[in-house]
Design a protein around this motif. Structure first.
Motif, PDB file in Angstrom:
ATOM      1  N   SER A  37       0.857  -1.179   0.000  1.00 11.02           N
ATOM      2  CA  SER A  37       0.000   0.000   0.000  1.00 11.02           C
ATOM      3  C   SER A  37       0.895   1.232   0.000  1.00 11.02           C
ATOM      4  O   SER A  37       1.654   1.454   0.948  1.00 11.02           O
ATOM      5  CB  SER A  37      -0.908   0.026   1.240  1.00 11.02           C
ATOM      6  N   TRP A  38       0.818   2.026  -1.054  1.00 11.45           N
ATOM      7  CA  TRP A  38       1.633   3.238  -1.105  1.00 11.45           C
ATOM      8  C   TRP A  38       1.166   4.255  -0.070  1.00 11.45           C
ATOM      9  O   TRP A  38       1.961   5.014   0.463  1.00 11.45           O
ATOM     10  CB  TRP A  38       1.603   3.838  -2.510  1.00 11.45           C
ATOM     11  N   THR A  39      -0.119   4.280   0.209  1.00 10.19           N
ATOM     12  CA  THR A  39      -0.629   5.209   1.214  1.00 10.19           C
ATOM     13  C   THR A  39       0.013   4.927   2.568  1.00 10.19           C
ATOM     14  O   THR A  39       0.517   5.839   3.237  1.00 10.19           O
ATOM     15  CB  THR A  39      -2.165   5.102   1.331  1.00 10.19           C
ATOM     16  N   SER A  40       0.005   3.674   2.971  1.00  9.75           N
ATOM     17  CA  SER A  40       0.600   3.308   4.255  1.00  9.75           C
ATOM     18  C   SER A  40       2.112   3.477   4.225  1.00  9.75           C
ATOM     19  O   SER A  40       2.714   3.966   5.191  1.00  9.75           O
ATOM     20  CB  SER A  40       0.243   1.868   4.609  1.00  9.75           C
ATOM     21  N   LEU A  51      -4.041   6.949  10.761  1.00 12.17           N
ATOM     22  CA  LEU A  51      -3.746   6.540  12.134  1.00 12.17           C
ATOM     23  C   LEU A  51      -3.336   5.078  12.195  1.00 12.17           C
ATOM     24  O   LEU A  51      -2.440   4.705  12.972  1.00 12.17           O
ATOM     25  CB  LEU A  51      -4.961   6.798  13.034  1.00 12.17           C
ATOM     26  N   ASP A  52      -3.965   4.251  11.362  1.00 10.24           N
ATOM     27  CA  ASP A  52      -3.584   2.837  11.320  1.00 10.24           C
ATOM     28  C   ASP A  52      -2.159   2.682  10.793  1.00 10.24           C
ATOM     29  O   ASP A  52      -1.382   1.851  11.288  1.00 10.24           O
ATOM     30  CB  ASP A  52      -4.551   2.044  10.437  1.00 10.24           C
ATOM     31  N   ALA A  53      -1.811   3.469   9.780  1.00  9.97           N
ATOM     32  CA  ALA A  53      -0.463   3.373   9.203  1.00  9.97           C
ATOM     33  C   ALA A  53       0.596   3.868  10.178  1.00  9.97           C
ATOM     34  O   ALA A  53       1.712   3.339  10.221  1.00  9.97           O
ATOM     35  CB  ALA A  53      -0.398   4.174   7.902  1.00  9.97           C
ATOM     36  N   ALA A  54       0.249   4.876  10.978  1.00  5.43           N
ATOM     37  CA  ALA A  54       1.220   5.479  11.897  1.00  5.43           C
ATOM     38  C   ALA A  54       1.168   4.808  13.265  1.00  5.43           C
ATOM     39  O   ALA A  54       1.188   5.480  14.301  1.00  5.43           O
ATOM     40  CB  ALA A  54       0.943   6.978  12.023  1.00  5.43           C
ATOM     41  N   ASP A  55       1.138   3.486  13.268  1.00  2.00           N
ATOM     42  CA  ASP A  55       0.980   2.755  14.531  1.00  2.00           C
ATOM     43  C   ASP A  55       2.309   2.346  15.153  1.00  2.00           C
ATOM     44  O   ASP A  55       2.340   1.627  16.144  1.00  2.00           O
ATOM     45  CB  ASP A  55       0.106   1.517  14.324  1.00  2.00           C
ATOM     46  N   GLY A  56       3.417   2.785  14.551  1.00  6.17           N
ATOM     47  CA  GLY A  56       4.731   2.468  15.107  1.00  6.17           C
ATOM     48  C   GLY A  56       5.411   1.283  14.455  1.00  6.17           C
ATOM     49  O   GLY A  56       6.581   1.010  14.709  1.00  6.17           O
ATOM     50  N   GLY A  91      -2.876  16.688   4.644  1.00  8.71           N
ATOM     51  CA  GLY A  91      -4.260  17.094   4.474  1.00  8.71           C
ATOM     52  C   GLY A  91      -5.172  15.881   4.360  1.00  8.71           C
ATOM     53  O   GLY A  91      -4.885  14.944   3.617  1.00  8.71           O
ATOM     54  N   LEU A  92      -6.274  15.891   5.103  1.00 10.31           N
ATOM     55  CA  LEU A  92      -7.218  14.768   5.103  1.00 10.31           C
ATOM     56  C   LEU A  92      -8.619  15.290   4.831  1.00 10.31           C
ATOM     57  O   LEU A  92      -9.005  16.347   5.329  1.00 10.31           O
ATOM     58  CB  LEU A  92      -7.170  14.047   6.447  1.00 10.31           C
ATOM     59  N   ASN A  93      -9.375  14.544   4.045  1.00 13.71           N
ATOM     60  CA  ASN A  93     -10.687  15.021   3.601  1.00 13.71           C
ATOM     61  C   ASN A  93     -11.870  14.252   4.161  1.00 13.71           C
ATOM     62  O   ASN A  93     -12.996  14.738   4.119  1.00 13.71           O
ATOM     63  CB  ASN A  93     -10.757  14.968   2.063  1.00 13.71           C
ATOM     64  N   THR A  94     -11.651  13.031   4.669  1.00 12.98           N
ATOM     65  CA  THR A  94     -12.760  12.204   5.145  1.00 12.98           C
ATOM     66  C   THR A  94     -12.365  11.493   6.434  1.00 12.98           C
ATOM     67  O   THR A  94     -11.177  11.272   6.692  1.00 12.98           O
ATOM     68  CB  THR A  94     -13.150  11.137   4.105  1.00 12.98           C
ATOM     69  N   PRO A  95     -13.344  11.096   7.243  1.00 15.55           N
ATOM     70  CA  PRO A  95     -13.043  10.296   8.438  1.00 15.55           C
ATOM     71  C   PRO A  95     -12.319   8.997   8.097  1.00 15.55           C
ATOM     72  O   PRO A  95     -11.466   8.535   8.856  1.00 15.55           O
ATOM     73  CB  PRO A  95     -14.424  10.024   9.043  1.00 15.55           C
ATOM     74  N   GLN A 131     -10.151   8.527   5.709  1.00 11.91           N
ATOM     75  CA  GLN A 131      -8.739   8.833   5.492  1.00 11.91           C
ATOM     76  C   GLN A 131      -8.016   9.028   6.818  1.00 11.91           C
ATOM     77  O   GLN A 131      -6.875   8.582   6.982  1.00 11.91           O
ATOM     78  CB  GLN A 131      -8.602  10.091   4.626  1.00 11.91           C
ATOM     79  N   VAL A 132      -8.669   9.661   7.763  1.00 13.51           N
ATOM     80  CA  VAL A 132      -8.071   9.841   9.088  1.00 13.51           C
ATOM     81  C   VAL A 132      -7.784   8.485   9.726  1.00 13.51           C
ATOM     82  O   VAL A 132      -6.690   8.233  10.236  1.00 13.51           O
ATOM     83  CB  VAL A 132      -8.989  10.671  10.002  1.00 13.51           C
ATOM     84  N   ASP A 133      -8.760   7.584   9.669  1.00 14.15           N
ATOM     85  CA  ASP A 133      -8.577   6.247  10.239  1.00 14.15           C
ATOM     86  C   ASP A 133      -7.419   5.523   9.567  1.00 14.15           C
ATOM     87  O   ASP A 133      -6.614   4.849  10.230  1.00 14.15           O
ATOM     88  CB  ASP A 133      -9.861   5.419  10.088  1.00 14.15           C
ATOM     89  N   GLY A 134      -7.320   5.661   8.241  1.00 15.45           N
ATOM     90  CA  GLY A 134      -6.257   4.983   7.510  1.00 15.45           C
ATOM     91  C   GLY A 134      -4.878   5.494   7.884  1.00 15.45           C
ATOM     92  O   GLY A 134      -3.933   4.706   8.038  1.00 15.45           O
TER      93      GLY A 134
END
Length: 268
Positions: free
Chosen positions: A208-211, A240-245, A229-233, A235-238
């Motif tokens: 996943s390039w986004t992650s 936060l999931d990617a930035a889990d450490g 920049g985030l446009n939808t809830p 996208q925010v969830d995605g």
């Protein structure tokens, strides 16, 4: 962190949300402070600098701005005009900043250099606690300063981890882009070539390039936070999931930097 600027024209909306929000005190704000601005002739205005802080505190119902992102602007905004002014601007700016910090209104001062040439000259003044700049697997010129910044205990804020939307699952496969998508333009050719080179060379599977874009930008310990920049809830969830450490190994950063040094920056 919430990144904002009076120039965006959206602060009124953010202020409405935060006015009665029960957790607004848990937020950290980073704001743009362009002083001197384009038409200021390279002269620092202490009153304007303070105004940008005071109006933000009022508009966002905040008690403190955690980070000031300083922008040193000229017209034309060229290093030949800006760099010689750095020492004089930083001397008086630091005095103004320290007064605001002593009043409890601000925390840290960072530089947004605009160019790789301006960055080391600004950092060598020791007026700044870090840097805010563009950074992602394709735009890595500021990573050259990470080692010296880390030694000095400075931090880095990453802007544009998706490179304007290119490094996302939505646009990763160019052949699947809808007609009229801006990434079909010829000026994105080199960027897509570099994406392919990264996927072939890096010692990591990019599913996943986004992650990957988020995780890559957080590999180096000097990176304090991402500005995205985030446009939808969703996208925010995605994000936060990617930035889990669970980030790739530091060797992936080193590989990408080596590639960047060989192939240079991709303009878009």
């Amino acid at each position: 962190f919430i990144h904002s600027s009076y120039e965006y024209g959206t602060r009124w909306a953010v202020g409405q949300v935060l006015k009665d929000h029960p957790k607004r005190g848990e937020l950290h704000h980073i704001i743009k402070v362009p002083v001197p601005d384009f038409n200021d002739g390279g002269l620092f205005d202490a009153a304007k600098f303070r105004l940008r802080v005071e109006e933000t505190l009022r508009d966002l119902h905040a008690e403190r701005i955690a980070v000031l992102q300083h922008l040193h602007r000229e017209r034309p905004n060229e290093d030949g005009r800006r760099i010689p002014q750095i020492p004089a601007v930083c001397e008086v700016m630091l005095e103004t900043f320290e007064k605001l910090r002593d009043e409890g209104k601000v925390g840290y001062l960072t530089t947004f250099p605009y160019s790789p040439g301006f960055a080391p000259e600004a950092l060598k003044t020791n007026a700044f606690s870090g840097m805010v700049a563009y950074y992602n697997p394709i735009e890595m010129e500021m990573a050259e300063y990470f080692p010296s910044m880390q030694v000095k205990g400075e931090g880095f804020f990453c802007i544009r981890p998706f490179m304007g939307g290119l490094l996302t699952d939505r646009r990763a496969v160019r052949s699947q882009l809808p007609e009229g998508d801006r990434c079909l333009a010829e000026n994105w050719n080199a960027a897509y070539e570099r994406m392919a080179l990264l996927q072939e060379t890096l010692n990591v599977e990019i599913t996943s390039w986004t992650s990957f874009a988020i995780q890559f930008s957080l590999i180096h310990p000097i990176v304090t936070s991402l500005i995205v920049g985030l446009n939808t809830p969703e996208q925010v969830d995605g994000i936060l999931d990617a930035a889990d450490g669970n980030y790739p190994d530091r060797a992936v950063f080193d590989q990408a930097l080596d590639l960047f040094r060989k192939h240079g920056m991709v303009e878009s």
